[in-house]
Design a protein around this motif. Structure first.
Motif, PDB file in Angstrom:
ATOM      1  N   ARG A   1      18.927  35.018  20.382  1.00 56.75           N
ATOM      2  CA  ARG A   1      18.681  33.590  20.639  1.00 56.75           C
ATOM      3  C   ARG A   1      19.952  32.887  21.092  1.00 56.75           C
ATOM      4  O   ARG A   1      19.915  32.015  21.974  1.00 56.75           O
ATOM      5  CB  ARG A   1      18.108  32.920  19.389  1.00 56.75           C
ATOM      6  N   GLN A   2      21.106  33.267  20.506  1.00 53.53           N
ATOM      7  CA  GLN A   2      22.379  32.671  20.944  1.00 53.53           C
ATOM      8  C   GLN A   2      22.689  33.073  22.385  1.00 53.53           C
ATOM      9  O   GLN A   2      23.166  32.253  23.185  1.00 53.53           O
ATOM     10  CB  GLN A   2      23.512  33.117  20.022  1.00 53.53           C
ATOM     11  N   LEU A   3      22.415  34.312  22.726  1.00 50.34           N
ATOM     12  CA  LEU A   3      22.601  34.755  24.116  1.00 50.34           C
ATOM     13  C   LEU A   3      21.724  33.943  25.063  1.00 50.34           C
ATOM     14  O   LEU A   3      22.167  33.527  26.141  1.00 50.34           O
ATOM     15  CB  LEU A   3      22.264  36.243  24.243  1.00 50.34           C
TER      16      LEU A   3
ATOM     17  N   ALA B   1      24.586  43.829  23.195  1.00 40.04           N
ATOM     18  CA  ALA B   1      25.312  42.741  23.863  1.00 40.04           C
ATOM     19  C   ALA B   1      26.100  41.859  22.905  1.00 40.04           C
ATOM     20  O   ALA B   1      27.150  41.341  23.265  1.00 40.04           O
ATOM     21  CB  ALA B   1      24.339  41.891  24.675  1.00 40.04           C
ATOM     22  N   GLY B   2      25.592  41.649  21.688  1.00 39.53           N
ATOM     23  CA  GLY B   2      26.343  40.890  20.694  1.00 39.53           C
ATOM     24  C   GLY B   2      26.683  39.487  21.152  1.00 39.53           C
ATOM     25  O   GLY B   2      25.808  38.647  21.361  1.00 39.53           O
ATOM     26  N   SER B   3      27.960  39.215  21.359  1.00 37.54           N
ATOM     27  CA  SER B   3      28.420  37.897  21.791  1.00 37.54           C
ATOM     28  C   SER B   3      28.097  37.632  23.261  1.00 37.54           C
ATOM     29  O   SER B   3      28.127  36.478  23.698  1.00 37.54           O
ATOM     30  CB  SER B   3      29.933  37.777  21.586  1.00 37.54           C
ATOM     31  N   GLY B   4      27.852  38.687  24.022  1.00 39.98           N
ATOM     32  CA  GLY B   4      27.631  38.531  25.456  1.00 39.98           C
ATOM     33  C   GLY B   4      28.907  38.433  26.263  1.00 39.98           C
ATOM     34  O   GLY B   4      28.857  38.148  27.467  1.00 39.98           O
ATOM     35  N   ALA B   5      30.058  38.682  25.641  1.00 38.80           N
ATOM     36  CA  ALA B   5      31.338  38.517  26.342  1.00 38.80           C
ATOM     37  C   ALA B   5      31.415  39.368  27.599  1.00 38.80           C
ATOM     38  O   ALA B   5      31.905  38.912  28.640  1.00 38.80           O
ATOM     39  CB  ALA B   5      32.495  38.867  25.401  1.00 38.80           C
ATOM     40  N   LEU B   6      30.924  40.599  27.537  1.00 39.19           N
ATOM     41  CA  LEU B   6      30.991  41.480  28.704  1.00 39.19           C
ATOM     42  C   LEU B   6      29.953  41.099  29.754  1.00 39.19           C
ATOM     43  O   LEU B   6      30.254  41.005  30.944  1.00 39.19           O
ATOM     44  CB  LEU B   6      30.793  42.935  28.254  1.00 39.19           C
TER      45      LEU B   6
ATOM     46  N   PRO C   1      29.758  29.485  22.471  1.00 43.64           N
ATOM     47  CA  PRO C   1      29.655  29.740  21.029  1.00 43.64           C
ATOM     48  C   PRO C   1      29.168  31.152  20.764  1.00 43.64           C
ATOM     49  O   PRO C   1      28.395  31.720  21.543  1.00 43.64           O
ATOM     50  CB  PRO C   1      28.631  28.699  20.559  1.00 43.64           C
ATOM     51  N   VAL C   2      29.662  31.726  19.682  1.00 46.15           N
ATOM     52  CA  VAL C   2      29.297  33.082  19.278  1.00 46.15           C
ATOM     53  C   VAL C   2      28.747  33.032  17.862  1.00 46.15           C
ATOM     54  O   VAL C   2      29.296  32.361  16.987  1.00 46.15           O
ATOM     55  CB  VAL C   2      30.524  34.019  19.328  1.00 46.15           C
ATOM     56  N   LEU C   3      27.656  33.721  17.643  1.00 46.77           N
ATOM     57  CA  LEU C   3      27.044  33.777  16.319  1.00 46.77           C
ATOM     58  C   LEU C   3      28.025  34.327  15.296  1.00 46.77           C
ATOM     59  O   LEU C   3      28.742  35.295  15.568  1.00 46.77           O
ATOM     60  CB  LEU C   3      25.804  34.675  16.382  1.00 46.77           C
ATOM     61  N   ASP C   4      28.072  33.707  14.132  1.00 48.58           N
ATOM     62  CA  ASP C   4      28.909  34.195  13.034  1.00 48.58           C
ATOM     63  C   ASP C   4      28.100  35.225  12.254  1.00 48.58           C
ATOM     64  O   ASP C   4      27.326  34.892  11.363  1.00 48.58           O
ATOM     65  CB  ASP C   4      29.315  33.029  12.129  1.00 48.58           C
ATOM     66  N   ALA C   5      28.236  36.490  12.650  1.00 48.40           N
ATOM     67  CA  ALA C   5      27.455  37.556  12.030  1.00 48.40           C
ATOM     68  C   ALA C   5      28.348  38.753  11.762  1.00 48.40           C
ATOM     69  O   ALA C   5      29.273  39.047  12.529  1.00 48.40           O
ATOM     70  CB  ALA C   5      26.294  37.959  12.927  1.00 48.40           C
ATOM     71  N   GLU C   6      28.055  39.460  10.683  1.00 49.99           N
ATOM     72  CA  GLU C   6      28.847  40.628  10.300  1.00 49.99           C
ATOM     73  C   GLU C   6      28.798  41.675  11.408  1.00 49.99           C
ATOM     74  O   GLU C   6      27.738  41.998  11.943  1.00 49.99           O
ATOM     75  CB  GLU C   6      28.298  41.223   9.005  1.00 49.99           C
ATOM     76  N   GLY C   7      29.969  42.200  11.770  1.00 50.66           N
ATOM     77  CA  GLY C   7      30.047  43.264  12.762  1.00 50.66           C
ATOM     78  C   GLY C   7      30.054  42.789  14.197  1.00 50.66           C
ATOM     79  O   GLY C   7      30.229  43.596  15.106  1.00 50.66           O
TER      80      GLY C   7
ATOM     81  N   ALA D   1      39.105  28.868  18.843  1.00 49.67           N
ATOM     82  CA  ALA D   1      38.445  28.300  17.680  1.00 49.67           C
ATOM     83  C   ALA D   1      37.438  29.312  17.169  1.00 49.67           C
ATOM     84  O   ALA D   1      36.956  30.155  17.924  1.00 49.67           O
ATOM     85  CB  ALA D   1      37.755  26.996  18.060  1.00 49.67           C
ATOM     86  N   PRO D   2      37.112  29.275  15.883  1.00 44.73           N
ATOM     87  CA  PRO D   2      36.186  30.260  15.338  1.00 44.73           C
ATOM     88  C   PRO D   2      34.868  30.299  16.106  1.00 44.73           C
ATOM     89  O   PRO D   2      34.349  29.277  16.540  1.00 44.73           O
ATOM     90  CB  PRO D   2      35.966  29.770  13.899  1.00 44.73           C
ATOM     91  N   ARG D   3      34.352  31.518  16.283  1.00 45.22           N
ATOM     92  CA  ARG D   3      33.022  31.743  16.848  1.00 45.22           C
ATOM     93  C   ARG D   3      32.901  31.215  18.273  1.00 45.22           C
ATOM     94  O   ARG D   3      31.916  30.606  18.643  1.00 45.22           O
ATOM     95  CB  ARG D   3      31.945  31.150  15.939  1.00 45.22           C
ATOM     96  N   GLN D   4      33.919  31.464  19.081  1.00 45.00           N
ATOM     97  CA  GLN D   4      33.856  31.141  20.502  1.00 45.00           C
ATOM     98  C   GLN D   4      34.401  32.304  21.299  1.00 45.00           C
ATOM     99  O   GLN D   4      35.229  33.079  20.828  1.00 45.00           O
ATOM    100  CB  GLN D   4      34.677  29.889  20.831  1.00 45.00           C
ATOM    101  N   VAL D   5      33.922  32.429  22.527  1.00 46.25           N
ATOM    102  CA  VAL D   5      34.456  33.413  23.451  1.00 46.25           C
ATOM    103  C   VAL D   5      34.713  32.705  24.779  1.00 46.25           C
ATOM    104  O   VAL D   5      33.966  31.807  25.169  1.00 46.25           O
ATOM    105  CB  VAL D   5      33.489  34.608  23.622  1.00 46.25           C
ATOM    106  N   ARG D   6      35.802  33.081  25.439  1.00 46.62           N
ATOM    107  CA  ARG D   6      36.195  32.445  26.696  1.00 46.62           C
ATOM    108  C   ARG D   6      35.893  33.377  27.864  1.00 46.62           C
ATOM    109  O   ARG D   6      36.263  34.553  27.850  1.00 46.62           O
ATOM    110  CB  ARG D   6      37.692  32.139  26.680  1.00 46.62           C
TER     111      ARG D   6
END
Length: 221
Positions: free
Chosen positions: A110-112, A82-87, A42-48, A25-30
Motif C-alpha cells: 500500500r505504501q508503494l 520491492a520493500g521501500s521501492g528504492a530500486l 516515505p518508507v514503511l517502518d517495518a522490521e527487516g 529523516a526516519p522512514r524516508q528514501v531519496r
C-alpha cells in the motif's frame, strides 16, 4: 546442499572505502537521479525493511546505465521483494519503459502504491504477491524483463530459491541485480547448485552489504 564447480565468475575489483552519507529523516528514501531526483518518499517502518543506501544505488545505476547503453526507455524492470521501492522508483525516475514492483506484505504494498500515486508514475505497477509464485506465473505467461532486482530479507534464504527461476523471465541479455548479507563464492571456489550458471559481471561491497550484477551464463560465452 550439494555443491559443485560451476561457471560462476565474479569479477573481483578492490573494494571501495565505505564512507558515511548524511542520514535522512526516519522512514524516508531519496531518489538520486532522473525526473524525480531529490524527491523524498516515505518508507514503511517495518522490521527487516532496509532501503538500498544512496551510495550503493548510485554505483548500481551507473552499472545498469552502462549495460543498457543509456537506453532506459526500452528497458522493462521487475522489482521483486520491492520493500521501500528504492530500486524500482529509481529505475522509473530514469525513464524505464515499465517497472513492476512486487511485495507480499500488505502495508508495504500500500505504501508503494501511495508513492506511485504521489509521483504520478505511469510506468510503475505495484503487485501484492508472493515473489516465488509470481515468477513462475510470469514465466508461464511468457512475460520477460530486461533486469530483475533481488533484495530479499537476508535471513530467509530467499535468494537461493528465487535466482534459479529468473532466467525463465529474462530477455536475451537480461541481468539480475542481487544484494546479500554475505559474499558469494569467489572465482575458483566451489559454489552451490543454485548459483551455478551465473556470471558476476560487476560487484562491490558497502558496510555489510554485498551487491552484484549477475548474468546467466551461456555455453560457449
Amino acid at each position: 546442499m550439494q555443491k559443485k564447480s560451476s561457471s560462476f565468475q565474479p569479477n573481483r575489483t578492490p573494494n571501495k572505502p565505505s564512507h558515511g552519507t548524511p542520514r535522512l529523516a526516519p522512514r524516508q528514501v531519496r531518489i538520486i537521479g532522473g525526473a524525480w531526483k531529490r524527491m523524498l518518499l516515505p518508507v514503511l517502518d517495518a522490521e527487516g525493511l532496509r532501503p538500498t543506501p544512496d551510495r550503493v544505488r548510485e554505483t548500481v545505476f551507473n552499472w545498469i546505465n552502462h549495460q543498457l547503453g543509456s537506453d532506459w526507455a526500452g528497458a522493462h524492470f521487475l522489482d521483486l521483494f520491492a520493500g521501500s521501492g528504492a530500486l524500482g522508483f529509481e529505475a522509473a525516475s530514469r525513464g524505464a519503459a515499465s517497472v513492476t514492483m512486487v511485495d507480499n506484505h500488505g502495508p508495504a504494498a500500500r505504501q508503494l502504491e501511495d508513492n506511485r500515486e504521489k509521483l504520478k508514475a505511469g510506468n510503475v505497477k505495484v503487485l501484492r504477491a508472493d515473489a516465488l509464485a509470481l515468477v513462475r506465473d510470469l514465466a508461464a505467461r511468457g512475460q520477460r524483463f530486461d533486469l530483475i532486482f533481488l533484495d530479499p530479507p537476508y535471513q530467509l534464504g530467499l535468494l537461493s530459491q528465487i535466482l534459479p527461476l529468473c532466467p525463465a523471465v529474462l530477455n536475451d541479455g537480461g541481468l539480475v541485480y542481487a544484494e546479500t548479507g554475505e559474499p558469494l563464492p569467489a572465482q575458483g571456489d566451489e559454489v552451490p547448485d543454485w548459483l551455478s550458471g551465473w556470471d558476476a559481471i560487476r560487484e562491490d561491497k558497502a558496510g555489510m552489504v554485498y551487491y552484484y550484477l549477475l548474468k546467466p551464463h551461456t555455453d560457449g560465452a
